[in-house]
Design a protein around this motif. Structure first.
Motif, PDB file in Angstrom:
ATOM      1  N   ARG A  20       0.746  -1.121   0.043  1.00 25.14           N
ATOM      2  CA  ARG A  20      -0.037  -0.076  -0.101  1.00 25.14           C
ATOM      3  C   ARG A  20       0.684   1.334   0.044  1.00 25.14           C
ATOM      4  NH1 ARG A  20      -3.219  -3.294  -2.041  1.00 25.14           N
ATOM      5  NH2 ARG A  20      -3.595  -5.150  -0.761  1.00 25.14           N
ATOM      6  N   PRO A  27      -1.175   4.179  -2.158  1.00 28.37           N
ATOM      7  CA  PRO A  27      -1.963   4.847  -1.633  1.00 28.37           C
ATOM      8  C   PRO A  27      -1.431   5.731  -0.300  1.00 28.37           C
ATOM      9  CG  PRO A  27      -2.703   2.690  -1.964  1.00 28.37           C
ATOM     10  CD  PRO A  27      -1.378   2.659  -2.114  1.00 28.37           C
ATOM     11  N   VAL A  28      -0.715   5.438   0.500  1.00 27.97           N
ATOM     12  CA  VAL A  28      -0.287   6.078   1.640  1.00 27.97           C
ATOM     13  C   VAL A  28       0.464   7.525   0.961  1.00 27.97           C
ATOM     14  CG1 VAL A  28       1.273   6.304   3.342  1.00 27.97           C
ATOM     15  CG2 VAL A  28      -0.058   4.095   3.222  1.00 27.97           C
ATOM     16  N   PHE A  55      -0.051   8.674  -1.847  1.00 23.74           N
ATOM     17  CA  PHE A  55      -1.129   9.822  -2.323  1.00 23.74           C
ATOM     18  C   PHE A  55      -1.797  10.514  -1.140  1.00 23.74           C
ATOM     19  CE2 PHE A  55      -6.046   9.397  -3.849  1.00 23.74           C
ATOM     20  CZ  PHE A  55      -6.043  10.518  -4.559  1.00 23.74           C
ATOM     21  N   GLY A  56      -2.178   9.874  -0.146  1.00 25.07           N
ATOM     22  CA  GLY A  56      -2.613  10.934   1.034  1.00 25.07           C
ATOM     23  C   GLY A  56      -1.507  11.746   1.802  1.00 25.07           C
TER      24      GLY A  56
END
Lengths: 289, 576
Positions: free
Chosen positions: A73, A76-77, A79-80
């Motif tokens: 992941r 996604p991390v 991205f945040g």
């Protein structure tokens, strides 16, 4: 960061390619931070799970922020992190298993968004931390603990894969050539968009392919790697794809799309155009009238 | 004849025929003149078609449930008629489109039937969409509403600054008149609905999911990602439309796995981050929630529960995710859970959830249900100033900081600031380095659980607590349970009331009180009796009243089942 605890028990095996990658990352971040006058604490490294992910605990010198999360992941991390604070310099470090198997679903969306992070992928063609299972880049026919009769599925071809998913910047490096690798990581970090530096980083315990990658004249082995010709125009997508399909492993920047607009900039301009109301106005919009 | 104080109408037919629009329009019109309203919608998981029905309850006093039996049933087709006719009360009125189907001869003697070709009548007005107006005109006439109620509503709703406003309003008005005429001709009446008794406080009319959205924004939410899933999608849509301005971010994620990891990343850099989902998506978030707990990163997840495991019942109501909300991930953890029971509470639940995440530095779950999230209701206008907005402690010292030292919350360094550390999902020591030593796992585990103490001092409702038997509903079952409770009070049934939306951790004082009771009855929409089993773990003699039909409780059923339990405990009949 405080000096790390003495009982921390993780070690890479002698000769592991990841040592070279770690050094290249340290040097690149340090040089870039100084040259571009970036506060060092703006650097964040998001690590995957696997041998390579432990890099985030092993860096020497000034310490960036680190995020060592769960398997697959990293994107996604990241991205945040990048969307939460676009001022940060975000790097992803992961292996071929983390990035191309369990985490593969995230590469496409990150590429389409042109998420402005740099991924340094350490490809050793095997799951090392779990002691030698087949990975997406394990070659067809290779025997591992989970392919005792030889692997019967084809291997992922990372460069074709990244290009077809729309990654804006794709480079290929080799841990035994740290200077060139550092240069590509630097270019990837400076590039305003989604950049991947895919590094051949051999596992000396489960998949020691140094001879295959760099060749060994004494053993009569031709090198699998070769330099991308200087004449290659990295903005030429079709040519990049052609090189990616050729036999062997090209080293160098395969593709760097022209004039990319990274997600954070696109988002900021969108957000400034759209209406913004305060909470009281929003509550009022539901009034009974 | 005394005026009726309450009135329930159901529209049943095929998805796409305007049933939801009809009940929401009726609700809006009634709310405008000061009635209390509540809608209820249920439909299959498809864009068009499939059996769909919606319901509107109009009441002089605040509506607590969507209503057990129907005063009016509007059947759009024969199948809807057959499925719903049993729920029409004695003396109720059936309205059907006589151009579409015919009511069987043998049924005609047994109920008040109005054949109303509303589609044709609607078209005759010149506005093909006026069919609903024909129905509403008829319905209003059955309860002897002043004509002005709907005429005013029509003018307000359809004066939208478009060139054809006047024509639409005129056609709708004609439709209302046609409906009224047909109702008058039929000779049927439900008596007179008592005049509205408008509350003396300001009101809004809103869906549960929108109320969550407003509450989250009021608490300073500035980062939201989500993936479409029924019945939570409207929160994502709300955020796309409303979460704007400097320093905000809202985005549609590529999956729920991405959503959770993304909000954890955003929480790590200091954002107040949230996502919303429903059961299947919540299942996918398991590992990411464990990561947030382990790393001590604030974030909020709203889970709008649906029915059953796997794909289950996407658009039905159930309360079967409580275990999972508290323990979504592998390994030792217990997540804070807030489960609001009313649309008004949805607003404050979202505010508290974001505050909790900041205060204890970890993930917080908000549980909702389809019946709460998708219905429309008038509520007291929420007041954000009732809940003080909290922000996490941020580390502002020098480098060389031990982020995870001590046995409770410590200031959190943020990237871009001092105190660089590794947020680590592996067990870690005080600086965030991986360690497998027992001393650190013991210390880390106790620290993470110990922080829950910061969330224990929560309010709860009590009434008539001197009774041996009490009921304690949770979540959206609060409404029907509350109404059943009022009925039992009228009936003289000796039963007390407890309620809290703060389900995990439970206030220790509340648990002390519950342990004193002979029996705590928990109405809940699941098979396992989830909250009652949690209460039993705490030494409370709790027993569930369960239902797992995909529909909310009926008030009459709850009255009967609770009364039976009270009588069994007393050994004799109770009440009048």
């Amino acid at each position: 960061m405080t000096k790390r605890n003495p009982e921390y028990d993780f070690k890479w095996c002698p000769g592991c390619g990841d040592f070279g990658v770690k050094r290249a990352i340290e040097l690149t971040i340090a040089a870039r931070t100084t040259e571009m006058d970036i506060p060092f604490e703006n650097n964040v490294i998001v690590a995957g799970i696997g041998c390579s992910g432990n890099l985030v605990h092993l860096t020497d010198g000034p310490q960036p922020f680190g995020f060592h999360g769960i398997h697959g992941r990293t994107l996604p991390v990241a991205f945040g992190i990048k969307s939460g604070n676009p001022d940060l310099e975000v790097m992803v470090v992961a292996g071929d298993g983390d990035f191309l198997s369990i985490g593969a679903e995230h590469i496409g969306p990150a590429a389409q968004r042109n998420l402005n992070v740099t991924c340094v992928i350490m490809d050793n063609g095997v799951y090392g931390l779990t002691k030698g299972q087949s990975s997406p880049t394990t070659q067809f026919g290779v025997v591992t603990s989970t392919t005792p009769g030889g692997k019967i599925e084809g291997e992922v071809k990372p460069f074709q894969y990244y290009l077809s998913l729309g990654a804006s910047f794709v480079a290929s490096a080799f841990s035994s050539k740290p200077r060139e690798m550092a240069q590509m990581i630097r270019e990837g970090m400076d590039y305003p968009g989604f950049s991947i530096v895919h590094v051949q980083s051999p596992c000396t315990t489960y998949n020691d392919n140094y001879d295959v990658l760099r060749g060994n004249a004494k053993k009569g082995i031709d090198p699998l790697t070769y330099d991308v010709p200087e004449s290659h125009d990295p903005t030429d997508f079709r040519e990049a794809l052609r090189i990616a399909q050729d036999p062997g492993i090209p080293l160098g920047v395969l593709y760097a799309a022209d004039n990319p607009e990274p997600l954070d900039e696109r988002y900021a301009s969108l957000n400034s155009r759209l209406r913004s109301r305060d909470v009281d106005q929003m509550i009022e919009s539901f009034a009974i009238q | 004849m005394a005026a009726t104080r309450d009135f329930v109408i159901r529209f049943a037919g095929e998805g796409g025929q305007g049933m939801v629009t009809a009940s929401e329009a009726l609700a809006a019109a009634a709310a405008q003149v000061g009635y209390h309203v509540m809608t209820f919608v249920t439909f299959p998981s498809q864009i068009m078609g499939g059996p769909t029905w919606s319901q509107c309850r109009i009441s002089v006093t605040p509506a607590l449930s969507n209503g057990d039996t129907l005063d009016v049933l509007v059947a759009f087709n024969e199948e809807a008629y057959e499925v719903h006719k049993e729920e029409l009360r004695d003396g109720g009125i059936l309205v059907y489109d006589s151009a579409v189907f015919e009511v069987p001869e043998e049924d005609k003697g047994s109920m008040n039937i109005v054949a109303l070709p509303y589609e044709e009548l609607g078209k005759s007005t010149g506005n093909p969409r006026a069919a609903n107006m024909v129905i509403l005109g008829a319905v209003a006439q059955f309860v002897t509403w002043p004509e002005q109620y709907l005429e005013d509503f029509n003018v307000k709703r359809f004066t939208r600054g478009r060139p054809n406003d006047a024509e639409v309003v005129a056609a709708n008005s004609m439709g209302l008149g046609l409906g009224r005429d047909a109702a008058r001709e039929s000779g049927f009446s439900l008596g007179e609905l008592a005049a509205p008794d408008p509350p003396d406080y300001e009101q809004i009319i809103i869906k549960g999911n929108e109320s969550f959205g407003l509450g989250a924004l009021a608490a300073g939410l500035n980062f939201f990602v989500g993936y479409p899933i029924s019945p939570a999608t409207s929160i994502l849509v709300f955020m796309e439309q409303n979460l704007r301005g400097e320093g905000t971010f809202v985005y549609q994620a590529s999956s729920e796995i991405e959503s959770i990891s993304t909000i954890v990343g955003a929480g790590f850099v200091g954002k107040k981050a949230m996502t919303s989902t429903a059961g299947p998506g919540f299942s996918l978030m398991s590992e990411g929630l464990g990561m947030a707990w382990m790393m001590e990163i604030p974030c909020v997840v709203i889970d709008v529960q649906r029915g059953g495991p796997a794909t289950g019942l996407p658009t039905k109501s159930e309360q079967s995710d409580l275990y999972m909300a508290m323990h979504p991930a592998h390994g030792d953890s217990q997540l804070p859970v807030i489960a609001p029971g009313t649309i008004e509470e949805c607003f404050y639940a979202a505010m508290h959830a974001l505050n909790w995440a900041e205060r204890y530095q970890g993930p917080v779950i908000v549980l909702s249900e389809h019946m709460l999230s998708e219905r429309v209701q008038n509520i007291r206008k929420p007041d954000p100033s009732l809940v003080e907005v909290e922000a996490r402690q941020v580390y502002t010292g020098t480098n060389g900081y031990k982020r995870y030292e001590g046995d409770t919350v410590t200031p959190m360094p943020l990237p871009g600031g001092p105190g660089a550390y590794v947020a680590n999902a592996s067990e870690h020591d005080t600086i965030g380095d991986t360690t497998h030593l027992p001393v650190h796992h013991v210390r880390g585990t106790e620290r993470r659980f110990g922080k829950l103490k910061l969330l224990e001092d929560t309010p709860y409702e009590t009434r008539n607590t001197d009774n041996d038997v009490v009921i304690m509903p949770w979540g959206g079952s609060k409404g029907p349970a509350h109404e059943a409770y009022e009925k039992m009070m009228e009936n003289g049934v000796p039963v007390g009331w407890y309620y809290t939306m703060f389900i995990s951790p439970l206030n220790p004082k509340l648990l002390d009180e519950l342990r004193e009771k002979k029996l705590v009855l928990v109405p809940e929409l699941n098979y396992l009796g989830q909250l009652s089993s949690i209460l039993r773990q705490h030494g409370v003699n709790a027993k569930s009243i369960t239902q797992y039909t995909g529909l909310p409780f009926k008030v009459a059923d709850l009255v009967e089942r609770v009364t039976a339990e009270v009588e069994a405990m007393a050994g004799s009949k109770v009440g009048v």
